[in-house]
Enzyme design. Structure first.
Site, PDB file in Angstrom:
ATOM      1  N   SER A 223      55.384  49.315  30.089  1.00 28.89           N
ATOM      2  CA  SER A 223      55.961  50.463  30.397  1.00 28.89           C
ATOM      3  C   SER A 223      57.022  51.185  29.447  1.00 28.89           C
ATOM      4  O   SER A 223      57.558  52.130  29.855  1.00 28.89           O
ATOM      5  CB  SER A 223      56.545  50.708  31.703  1.00 28.89           C
ATOM      6  OG  SER A 223      55.386  50.805  32.847  1.00 28.89           O
TER       7      SER A 223
ATOM      8  N   LYS B 154      66.258  55.438  33.641  1.00 24.45           N
ATOM      9  CA  LYS B 154      64.943  55.454  34.506  1.00 24.45           C
ATOM     10  C   LYS B 154      65.430  55.127  36.000  1.00 24.45           C
ATOM     11  O   LYS B 154      66.246  54.542  36.235  1.00 24.45           O
ATOM     12  CB  LYS B 154      64.105  54.256  33.996  1.00 24.45           C
ATOM     13  CG  LYS B 154      62.714  54.089  34.899  1.00 24.45           C
ATOM     14  CD  LYS B 154      61.757  53.063  34.152  1.00 24.45           C
ATOM     15  CE  LYS B 154      60.326  53.045  34.958  1.00 24.45           C
ATOM     16  NZ  LYS B 154      59.803  51.979  34.266  1.00 24.45           N
TER      17      LYS B 154
ATOM     18  N   SER C 131      55.113  53.632  32.548  1.00 27.17           N
ATOM     19  CA  SER C 131      55.547  54.341  33.610  1.00 27.17           C
ATOM     20  C   SER C 131      57.095  54.837  33.303  1.00 27.17           C
ATOM     21  O   SER C 131      57.739  55.729  33.947  1.00 27.17           O
ATOM     22  CB  SER C 131      55.931  53.277  34.957  1.00 27.17           C
ATOM     23  OG  SER C 131      56.834  52.319  34.579  1.00 27.17           O
TER      24      SER C 131
HETATM   25  N1  GLN Z   1      50.564  50.472  33.157  1.00 25.24           N
HETATM   26  C1  GLN Z   1      50.769  48.934  33.600  1.00 25.24           C
HETATM   27  C2  GLN Z   1      50.586  49.155  35.218  1.00 25.24           C
HETATM   28  O1  GLN Z   1      50.594  50.209  35.748  1.00 25.24           O
HETATM   29  C3  GLN Z   1      52.216  48.642  33.365  1.00 25.24           C
HETATM   30  C4  GLN Z   1      53.405  49.302  34.382  1.00 25.24           C
HETATM   31  C5  GLN Z   1      54.674  48.773  33.951  1.00 25.24           C
HETATM   32  O2  GLN Z   1      55.235  48.225  32.717  1.00 25.24           O
HETATM   33  N2  GLN Z   1      55.739  48.961  34.708  1.00 25.24           N
HETATM   34  O3  GLN Z   1      51.038  48.342  35.961  1.00 25.24           O
END
Ligand code: GLN
Length: 488
Positions: free
Chosen positions: A181, A79, A157
């Site tokens: 994410s 990532k 994400s």
């Molecule tokens: N979808 C969640 C957010 O937007 C989690 C994102 C993540 O785990 N980085 O904060």
């Protein structure tokens, strides 16, 4: 074993390499070809083919002279939130465009030291804020399970990492999970995703989103592969004071196939309004599969669950607003012009950050400001303690918890972009785990009526990734999930 090198599991690839069925260079070449073929998915921000081939050839030399390490010759994707020395790291943001870190994150360093090969940096929601990969400055990622007429999100994400693994562009990938994410994109893309216990892996060199929630982990095709990757990335790091100094168990050895007598908690609060029947039914099937394997389902209660999302969406933006204060155009990435330093900061941040990141910075700054701190941030911290307390009580009655991973299957690109709250609702089952700092894993368990993958989530006690992995492996054998997205 399949002939298609891009479809192997990491465990199969390691066997093939040791047995000289193919070389690490063959394996990497096959991945690089798949990445080229699947470029329309937009899973990668940066491809590092040259570096990958150099690493693969070095792996072949070590395999030949008998000095192969744990992940020798295994091509993986990373990532774009992990700092990689000499390789652009953007966090999916315009503001970091052109940022080339002079150092390597501990977790990626651990992978390369174990012999893994880096294929490239994957696309992601900007600064890991999102559940669909649509907030990336580099454009959305397309879920490989999409039909040609309706492009679907891969989740986020870590959407690029999930799509890369699901589409056969990498044998495994690194993601990060602040509120879901790793697990949510794994669920929407039909693969395994593991968020370790907070403190199990070092956060050093990972671009920070919400420091008390962020954790790195693997996205893979099998549970065993998740164990193999975790083995290498876990461990204490003097450079991260929140990484915990305790021995790293042998995770693959935990996969005994035996869950007899294991108590599996089923939290009643996870039956949320509006959850599709097919997900409720899949969850029920999961309970029955584990019961048939000799485990004992027990009803549990996590009473503060309804407060988890609002708590998360105060704590995470608060920490983000403070972490992102460093992007001022002076030290990192892009600088916009301005007549005064203040104007330069404002222009840089206004142009460099996308809409979701600006929204979070504003929410975070608001909840931390004098006069609102006690009403929001402090209150949220107290509720967070209650949520963690729910889990402590539940784990007095069970060994592992089973829930759905997400309240829906993959949705079309654009379906939720105008409604942030609808987007945030994706995280309803995943954020409590981060707030409590626990390990959580998503495993593909079935297909929706539309033929899209659905995941089940297992949650464990702190540092008990072994029970989570052991239970997941039993579910994996039972579900025998073999569906794959069509070749693109
Ligand atoms: N979808 C969640 C957010 O937007 C989690 C994102 C993540 O785990 N980085 O904060």
């Amino acid at each position: 074993m399949t002939d298609d090198l891009t479809r192997l599991s990491i465990a199969e690839a390691l066997d093939g390499l040791t047995g000289k069925a193919f070389t690490a260079e063959d394996l990497t070449q096959a991945q690089l070809r798949a990445m080229e073929r699947r470029r329309p998915l937009n899973a990668f921000i940066t491809e590092t083919a040259e570096q990958a081939l150099l690493q693969a050839r070095a792996s072949d030399r070590r395999i030949a002279d008998g000095s192969a390490r744990r992940l020798e010759g295994i091509p993986v994707a990373v990532k774009d939130l992990f700092c990689t020395q000499g390789v652009q790291t953007t966090a999916g943001s315009g503001i970091l465009h052109g940022f080339v870190p002079p150092y390597e994150s501990t977790v990626t360093q651990n992978l390369w030291q174990a012999g893994a090969v880096m294929l490239g940096k994957t696309n992601m929601d900007e600064f890991a804020m999102g559940s669909s990969n649509e907030s990336s400055r580099f454009g959305p990622v397309i879920n490989p399970w999409s039909s040609p007429d309706t492009p679907l999100v891969p989740g986020g994400s870590s959407g690029g990492s999930a799509a890369a693994v699901a589409a056969g562009c990498a044998l495994g990938a690194l993601g990060t999970d602040t509120g879901g994410s790793i697990r949510q994109p794994a669920s929407l893309s039909g693969i395994v995703g593991l968020k370790p216990t907070y403190g199990r892996c070092s956060r050093w060199g990972i671009v920070a989103f919400a420091s008390s929630l962020d954790q790195a982990g693997p996205l893979t095709r099998t549970v065993r592969d998740a164990a193999l990757m975790l083995q290498v990335i876990a461990g204490h790091d003097p450079k991260d004071s929140t990484s915990v100094d305790r021995p790293v168990p042998d995770y693959a050895a935990a996969l005994t196939g035996d869950v007899r007598g294991l108590k599996v908690g089923i939290p009643k609060e996870y039956r949320v309004d509006g959850m599709p029947l097919e997900i409720e039914m899949l969850w029920q099937k999961g309970v029955e599969w584990l019961r048939a394997a000799g485990a004992e389902p027990v009803d549990i209660s996590l009473p503060h669950t309804p407060y988890a999302l609002p708590t998360y969406y105060i704590v995470a933006p608060a920490e983000a607003s403070s972490n992102l204060a460093r992007y001022d155009g002076v030290r990192f990435g892009v600088r916009a012009s301005g007549d005064t330093p203040k104007e330069m900061y404002a222009n840089t941040r206004g142009q460099g950050f996308g809409i979701e990141v600006r929204r979070r910075i504003m929410i975070g700054t608001y909840v931390l400001s004098a006069g609102y701190y006690d009403a929001y941030y402090l209150r949220a911290q107290k509720v967070r303690t209650k949520i963690a307390g729910d889990f402590t009580e539940a784990f007095a009655r069970c060994d592992v918890i089973l829930t759905p991973t997400t309240p829906s299957a993959a949705f079309p690109i654009g379906a939720k972009t105008n409604d942030p709250v609808a987007m945030y609702l994706n995280d309803v089952f995943t954020v409590p785990v981060n707030l409590a700092g626990l390990p959580g894993l998503s495993i593909p368990a079935g297909l929706s009526g539309e033929g899209l993958p659905l995941g089940l989530q297992l949650i464990g006690r702190p540092f008990d990734e072994e029970t989570v992995l052991r239970t997941a492996a039993v579910l994996e054998t039972t579900t025998d999930f073999r569906a794959r997205p069509a070749e693109g």
